[in-house]
Write a protein that holds these residues in place. Structure first.
Motif, PDB file in Angstrom:
ATOM      1  N   GLY A 247       0.825  -1.209   0.000  1.00 44.33           N
ATOM      2  CA  GLY A 247       0.000   0.000   0.000  1.00 44.33           C
ATOM      3  C   GLY A 247       0.855   1.254   0.000  1.00 44.33           C
ATOM      4  O   GLY A 247       2.037   1.223   0.361  1.00 44.33           O
ATOM      5  N   PRO A 248       0.297   2.401  -0.406  1.00 46.35           N
ATOM      6  CA  PRO A 248       1.065   3.649  -0.479  1.00 46.35           C
ATOM      7  C   PRO A 248       1.514   4.123   0.899  1.00 46.35           C
ATOM      8  O   PRO A 248       0.850   3.871   1.903  1.00 46.35           O
ATOM      9  N   ALA A 249       2.646   4.814   0.927  1.00 52.15           N
ATOM     10  CA  ALA A 249       3.189   5.319   2.193  1.00 52.15           C
ATOM     11  C   ALA A 249       2.417   6.537   2.664  1.00 52.15           C
ATOM     12  O   ALA A 249       1.868   7.304   1.868  1.00 52.15           O
ATOM     13  N   GLY A 250       2.380   6.723   3.985  1.00 51.16           N
ATOM     14  CA  GLY A 250       1.787   7.929   4.565  1.00 51.16           C
ATOM     15  C   GLY A 250       2.761   9.097   4.478  1.00 51.16           C
ATOM     16  O   GLY A 250       3.836   8.993   3.883  1.00 51.16           O
ATOM     17  N   ASP A 251       2.395  10.213   5.072  1.00 45.12           N
ATOM     18  CA  ASP A 251       3.219  11.415   5.035  1.00 45.12           C
ATOM     19  C   ASP A 251       3.918  11.623   6.373  1.00 45.12           C
ATOM     20  O   ASP A 251       3.509  11.093   7.409  1.00 45.12           O
ATOM     21  N   LEU A 252       4.968  12.421   6.353  1.00 44.50           N
ATOM     22  CA  LEU A 252       5.683  12.803   7.561  1.00 44.50           C
ATOM     23  C   LEU A 252       5.364  14.267   7.866  1.00 44.50           C
ATOM     24  O   LEU A 252       5.534  15.132   7.016  1.00 44.50           O
ATOM     25  N   TYR A 253       4.887  14.525   9.081  1.00 39.71           N
ATOM     26  CA  TYR A 253       4.558  15.885   9.517  1.00 39.71           C
ATOM     27  C   TYR A 253       5.649  16.348  10.490  1.00 39.71           C
ATOM     28  O   TYR A 253       5.794  15.780  11.581  1.00 39.71           O
ATOM     29  N   VAL A 254       6.405  17.358  10.086  1.00 42.55           N
ATOM     30  CA  VAL A 254       7.471  17.902  10.931  1.00 42.55           C
ATOM     31  C   VAL A 254       6.948  19.171  11.602  1.00 42.55           C
ATOM     32  O   VAL A 254       6.702  20.184  10.931  1.00 42.55           O
ATOM     33  N   PHE A 255       6.764  19.117  12.922  1.00 43.90           N
ATOM     34  CA  PHE A 255       6.275  20.269  13.681  1.00 43.90           C
ATOM     35  C   PHE A 255       7.467  21.057  14.225  1.00 43.90           C
ATOM     36  O   PHE A 255       8.429  20.472  14.726  1.00 43.90           O
ATOM     37  N   ILE A 256       7.371  22.387  14.141  1.00 42.87           N
ATOM     38  CA  ILE A 256       8.513  23.256  14.414  1.00 42.87           C
ATOM     39  C   ILE A 256       8.290  24.085  15.673  1.00 42.87           C
ATOM     40  O   ILE A 256       7.257  24.752  15.818  1.00 42.87           O
ATOM     41  N   ARG A 257       9.268  24.011  16.573  1.00 39.89           N
ATOM     42  CA  ARG A 257       9.280  24.891  17.746  1.00 39.89           C
ATOM     43  C   ARG A 257      10.468  25.838  17.589  1.00 39.89           C
ATOM     44  O   ARG A 257      11.590  25.390  17.329  1.00 39.89           O
ATOM     45  N   VAL A 258      10.238  27.134  17.753  1.00 41.29           N
ATOM     46  CA  VAL A 258      11.278  28.144  17.539  1.00 41.29           C
ATOM     47  C   VAL A 258      11.816  28.610  18.886  1.00 41.29           C
ATOM     48  O   VAL A 258      11.055  29.027  19.763  1.00 41.29           O
ATOM     49  N   LYS A 259      13.148  28.548  19.043  1.00 42.43           N
ATOM     50  CA  LYS A 259      13.775  29.020  20.275  1.00 42.43           C
ATOM     51  C   LYS A 259      13.682  30.547  20.369  1.00 42.43           C
ATOM     52  O   LYS A 259      13.860  31.236  19.364  1.00 42.43           O
ATOM     53  N   PRO A 260      13.429  31.077  21.546  1.00 42.53           N
ATOM     54  CA  PRO A 260      13.428  32.542  21.705  1.00 42.53           C
ATOM     55  C   PRO A 260      14.835  33.094  21.457  1.00 42.53           C
ATOM     56  O   PRO A 260      15.836  32.424  21.703  1.00 42.53           O
ATOM     57  N   HIS A 261      14.903  34.335  20.976  1.00 39.82           N
ATOM     58  CA  HIS A 261      16.188  34.994  20.746  1.00 39.82           C
ATOM     59  C   HIS A 261      16.529  35.871  21.944  1.00 39.82           C
ATOM     60  O   HIS A 261      15.644  36.367  22.646  1.00 39.82           O
ATOM     61  N   GLU A 262      17.816  36.067  22.181  1.00 34.70           N
ATOM     62  CA  GLU A 262      18.243  36.867  23.326  1.00 34.70           C
ATOM     63  C   GLU A 262      17.886  38.335  23.169  1.00 34.70           C
ATOM     64  O   GLU A 262      17.575  39.025  24.152  1.00 34.70           O
ATOM     65  N   TYR A 263      17.892  38.842  21.935  1.00 34.90           N
ATOM     66  CA  TYR A 263      17.692  40.276  21.718  1.00 34.90           C
ATOM     67  C   TYR A 263      16.471  40.623  20.872  1.00 34.90           C
ATOM     68  O   TYR A 263      15.967  41.735  20.966  1.00 34.90           O
ATOM     69  N   TYR A 264      16.024  39.709  20.021  1.00 26.98           N
ATOM     70  CA  TYR A 264      14.946  40.019  19.089  1.00 26.98           C
ATOM     71  C   TYR A 264      13.677  39.238  19.420  1.00 26.98           C
ATOM     72  O   TYR A 264      13.728  38.117  19.938  1.00 26.98           O
ATOM     73  N   GLU A 265      12.556  39.849  19.079  1.00 24.85           N
ATOM     74  CA  GLU A 265      11.285  39.133  19.118  1.00 24.85           C
ATOM     75  C   GLU A 265      10.507  39.473  17.860  1.00 24.85           C
ATOM     76  O   GLU A 265      10.816  40.434  17.148  1.00 24.85           O
ATOM     77  N   ARG A 266       9.523  38.649  17.597  1.00 26.91           N
ATOM     78  CA  ARG A 266       8.793  38.767  16.326  1.00 26.91           C
ATOM     79  C   ARG A 266       7.310  38.998  16.572  1.00 26.91           C
ATOM     80  O   ARG A 266       6.717  38.397  17.466  1.00 26.91           O
ATOM     81  N   GLN A 267       6.724  39.886  15.744  1.00 27.40           N
ATOM     82  CA  GLN A 267       5.274  40.082  15.714  1.00 27.40           C
ATOM     83  C   GLN A 267       4.870  40.102  14.251  1.00 27.40           C
ATOM     84  O   GLN A 267       5.139  41.077  13.542  1.00 27.40           O
ATOM     85  N   GLY A 268       4.258  39.023  13.796  1.00 22.90           N
ATOM     86  CA  GLY A 268       3.938  38.902  12.380  1.00 22.90           C
ATOM     87  C   GLY A 268       5.205  38.861  11.556  1.00 22.90           C
ATOM     88  O   GLY A 268       6.089  38.031  11.774  1.00 22.90           O
TER      89      GLY A 268
END
Length: 372
Positions: A247-268
């Protein structure tokens, strides 16, 4: 159809028991089953929606993940999307035999039931990684290693030994079901000999035991796109478990966790960081050098009289998006010296005399705080 809360779909409370969830599902499945509503696409969508909700809420692990994280918690666990190529009608709803087989026979089967020759796909897999803040902003490639079921090399996924092949199950004659008369109903149960496959292997492969798959470790390179956000996923097609019996193979779902930065932060798509300046720089204005996330040095003009906490914008130095980038915002932090030299103290005392001391300050209206 817009995705709705799984509890709302089944019409149950979050505290409902498994039996209550199963009863609610039975009612909806009977109401919207395609055999009951031939050609009715809306009924078919409601049937699929109820089946997806049931597949999550009837499983303790998936239900716990859904209660905590919502739809994103069950992505890649078999929830948040149903593979209808493997759906067996009411058997998937009520288990093998019992209500499932009775209803399937009563309403004519068909629809989503798989026959003996159906091919099942492999399971989707989930892999979690943590990447640095900078790699999430600008993109990167990460090598991962994980275990999965791969197609048996000895039998090439067929599950048979020496090319002996399969033969039609003598018990169910290829249907995958055995039927028994019980009064008014004819009850169908899954064939105990072929387990619903409709065929049996006379000489199973000695390497995989007839399953057609073997557990193996695999290394692959995963491309993380620029601008990926914390908690997002990357889907890699056909890198999950191989399907049984070729039978056909399933998919691999890679979930991403981002480490906080010492000096920068993100908004959008915008980045933010704080930069200290002296009292004299704030009062007189200054040209200062600031470093961007990708290590460029940019000269920034600080206007005279700037107040503590004000934001200064540097265009197109934020997070990449399509053919442009967001902005970088510099928050100005005016530092008051903790210790003054004798001369510095004399200068400030002289400035205080010139400017005058405000010993009775009045509160500032909240509407004016943004202007300070």
């Amino acid at each position: 159809m817009a995705k709705r809360d799984y509890y709302d779909v089944l019409g149950v409370q979050k505290s409902s028991s498994k039996d209550d969830i199963k009863k609610a599902y039975r009612k909806l499945a009977l109401q919207y089953h395609p055999d009951q509503n031939p050609g009715d696409k809306k009924a078919e969508e409601k049937f699929k929606e109820a089946a997806e909700a049931f597949s999550v809420l009837a499983d303790d692990q998936k239900r716990a993940a859904y209660d905590q994280f919502g739809f994103s918690g069950v992505e890649g666990m078999g929830g948040g999307g149903q593979d209808w190529s493997n759906f067996r009608g009411f058997e998937d709803i009520f288990g093998e035999g019992g209500f499932g087989s009775i209803f399937e026979n009563f309403f004519g089967g068909g629809g989503f039931r798989r026959g003996g020759s159906g091919v099942r796909g492999g399971a989707n897999l989930r892999y979690d990684i943590e990447i640095p803040f900078k790699d999430a902003v600008f993109g990167t490639k990460v090598e991962i290693q994980y275990s999965h079921n791969e197609s048996c090399k000895t039998c090439k996924g067929a599950g048979t030994s020496d090319g002996s092949g399969k033969k039609t199950c003598p018990v169910c004659r290829g249907s995958g079901q055995v039927r028994h008369s019980q009064g008014f109903f004819s009850v169908a149960t899954t064939c105990h000999q072929c387990h619903g496959e409709g065929s049996i292997i006379e000489k199973p492969c000695t390497d995989c035991g007839g399953s057609g798959t073997k557990k193996a470790r695999q290394k692959i390179m995963v491309t993380i796109p620029a601008g990926v956000e914390n908690g997002k996923r990357v889907v890699i097609p056909k890198q999950g478990d191989a399907g049984p019996n070729g039978g056909p193979a399933g998919d691999l779902y890679v979930f991403i966790r981002v480490k906080p930065h010492e000096y920068y932060e993100r908004q959008g798509y915008d980045l933010y960081c704080a930069v200290p300046i002296s009292m004299s720089q704030a009062a007189l204005g200054a040209d200062i050098n600031v470093s961007t996330l990708d290590n460029k040095t940019i000269k920034l003009k600080v206007p005279a009289g700037i107040q503590n906490g004000k934001l200064l914008r540097i265009r197109d130095e934020g997070v990449p998006m399509s053919n442009q980038r967001g902005n970088l915002y510099i928050k100005v932090m005016v530092r008051v010296p903790e210790k003054l030299s004798k001369r510095g103290k004399e200068i400030l005392e002289e400035l205080a005399k010139i400017e005058g001391q405000n010993d009775n300050p009045k509160p500032i209206p909240l509407s004016q705080l943004d202007d300070i």
